[in-house]
Design an enzyme around this catalytic site. Sequence first.
Site, PDB file in Angstrom:
ATOM      1  CG  LEU A 408     -41.527 122.227  -4.547  1.00  0.00           C
ATOM      2  CD1 LEU A 408     -40.297 122.927  -5.098  1.00  0.00           C
ATOM      3  CD2 LEU A 408     -41.364 120.718  -4.532  1.00  0.00           C
ATOM      4  CG  ASP A 409     -46.365 123.073  -7.364  1.00  0.00           C
ATOM      5  OD1 ASP A 409     -47.122 124.048  -7.376  1.00  0.00           O
ATOM      6  OD2 ASP A 409     -46.490 122.092  -8.137  1.00  0.00           O
TER       7      ASP A 409
END
Length: 730
Positions: A408-409
């Site tokens: 995701l991040d």
Amino acid sequence: MTLKVNKILHIEKSLYQDVLVFESETFGNVLVLDGVIQCTERDEFSYQEMIAHLPLASHPNPKKVLVIGGGDGGVVREVLKHDTVEEVVLCDIDEAVPRVSKLYLPHMAALLSDPRVRVFIGDGFKFLADNTATYDVIITDSSDPVGPAAALFEKPYFQLLHDALTPGGHISTQGECLWLHLPLIEELQKVTRGIFPVAEYAFTTIPTYPSGQIGFVMCAKEPGRDLRTPVRKVPNTRYYNGEVHKAAFILPEFGRALLKEGRDILPKFGRAARAIKNQNEGKPTKKVLLLGSGFVARPCAEYIVREPSNELTVACRTLEKAKALAEGLPSTTAVSLDVLNTPALEAAVASHDLVISLIPYTYHAAVISAAIKGKTHVVTTSYVSPAMRELDAAAKEAGIVVLNEIGLDPGIDHLYAVKTIDEVHAKGGKVKQFLSYCGGLPAPECSNNPLGYKFSWSSRGVLLALLNSASFLASGQTVSVPGSELMSHAKPYYITPAFAFVAYPNRDSTPFSKWYNIPEAETVIRGTLRYQGFPEFIGVLVKLGWLDQDEKPWLVDSLTWAEVTQKAIGADDAAESTLVTRVKQLCSFPDDSEATRIISGLRWIGLFSQAEKVVPRAGNLLDTLCARLETLMKYEEGERDLVMLQHKFVVEWADGTEQTLTSTLEAYGSPKGHSAMALTVGLPAGIATQLVLDGVLNNPGVQAPYSKEICDPIREILEREGLGLIEKVL
């Protein structure tokens, strides 16, 4: 099917299940057990009549009948329509069902008080074992084969039924649905034909059951017995008659072909269709090793095994955890593997085409080294560390792809940063400011604690990340923030009016000017989102010493939480008033309201407790606090999480005009499925894995998704999976 609820009539949790009765607008009173509709006043007669009359009407002289389950009384009501029947025993393990049914379904349960009926509350297995060669007909009105009820669909149960029958006896059991459970029905046919000389399958229709159809496993103890033809008429029925009896055994062709001839003629789609296509094309098998069994691993694993040519091995130091992750996944094997055992790691990695490393990032370099030796591709969701980057040349020489930062991040954030920046440059624009913030949070309705946060992964990792230093570009200048001051740099950040977010910088954002190819950007910042009030609370915990990792010899289990707090903050004694005074001295709250809020939160954690003893973990304050918070701040059943990710691009176009572009992901977890965090981390990793296996991503070396060539194929598939970002011009 949807039923409109007029009102709830009864709710209880019995010793065995949740029991619910409600009044519906169109189907009368409805009995629900563990969330599954059992019967309704409008259509129950179809099921009750058929499960009872099919075995009874084809038996020459049924006198003694046993009903297992069916505590609502509907089957007993139908059994008593046969004048040959002299005795009926109802055996149900849950007394709540007949009790509740007498109140709310009296038209079904009234005959449970008939003198020919005896109700026995207890275990059906034991009852059968204690009553061999006793009953002419045994009817099992069971729930679906989930949990304890699964045993009612297995060979030992059918053997007990056989042994409890008199010579020439019949059984009828709930046999699931042709449309939904055909493989199970096929297995039941094999099992029962190995025990009974006659075994058949019949079915009925009923609107409120899944797909509107339910079946029955019908067996006779006497060879040659004709179950398909009734030998007597049954009075006062609404669904059953002699012709329906005969027709119940006439199956649709897809069911007949499988149960009678072993031919599966159903349409093939999804994974099954791909398997046939792969076989026709000669697609080779690919072996994937997944290291780790954390919460993000399951969505990744599920995506990998969508492709039938993949064989997945789940490896974890604890075999039971690996088995739990692998459960229910096709073409998946669970093994125990300690990554610190280098020979074992190298052997496991070398025997696979690709390894996905979802273990802590500190082990990635060892995994990549093993992969280089075994010429095995690698995928991770972690940032590329210096130790990993040092292996780039060796990875290229080995010809392997080592793709990182694809969760995701980092991960999804890269995909859309690269996309928009490339589009802006292609149109002659310049990105003057790039701001990217991401947060994994409880959904607003679940953010019900003083920090507005809950742990879906390591609490220690979450808290330690709050002490990381950060650097970013602001107005052309590099700004560095030491970890001890990180929380004081949190500022309100607007995304939509629905959320009160604060944002603070995360790690070192300055290299992204180069990696994202935006040397013109004057501001580049990547950071973290939290709910308002979080940074101030964490800042207080830091000032009070609760994030200290150093071992404390005095931290022992004879101390109360208040006494530990006293020692940690240097208070004169452990009285709450003394502790509060000392906290106020150390923290310098801006106003009384903020002081009250945070001190109330400390009290909620239990840091002022005079009675509760501390349970030290690892001999330090940080880990001891983590153990406490993991209990207080875990996701409860039915709660969901939120992932919020937003890029903000301030763009200057060639004509001098300026626009602000945003790319936003707002994703919520499913209480009965994956969390938003698990899905948004695990799915991109799974997609990237398949693209490497398919040769779409084939550039060797240690890399991250900073280029169009890597990002575009992953993003296109991610969008088809419903996880694309929403792009807007402000």
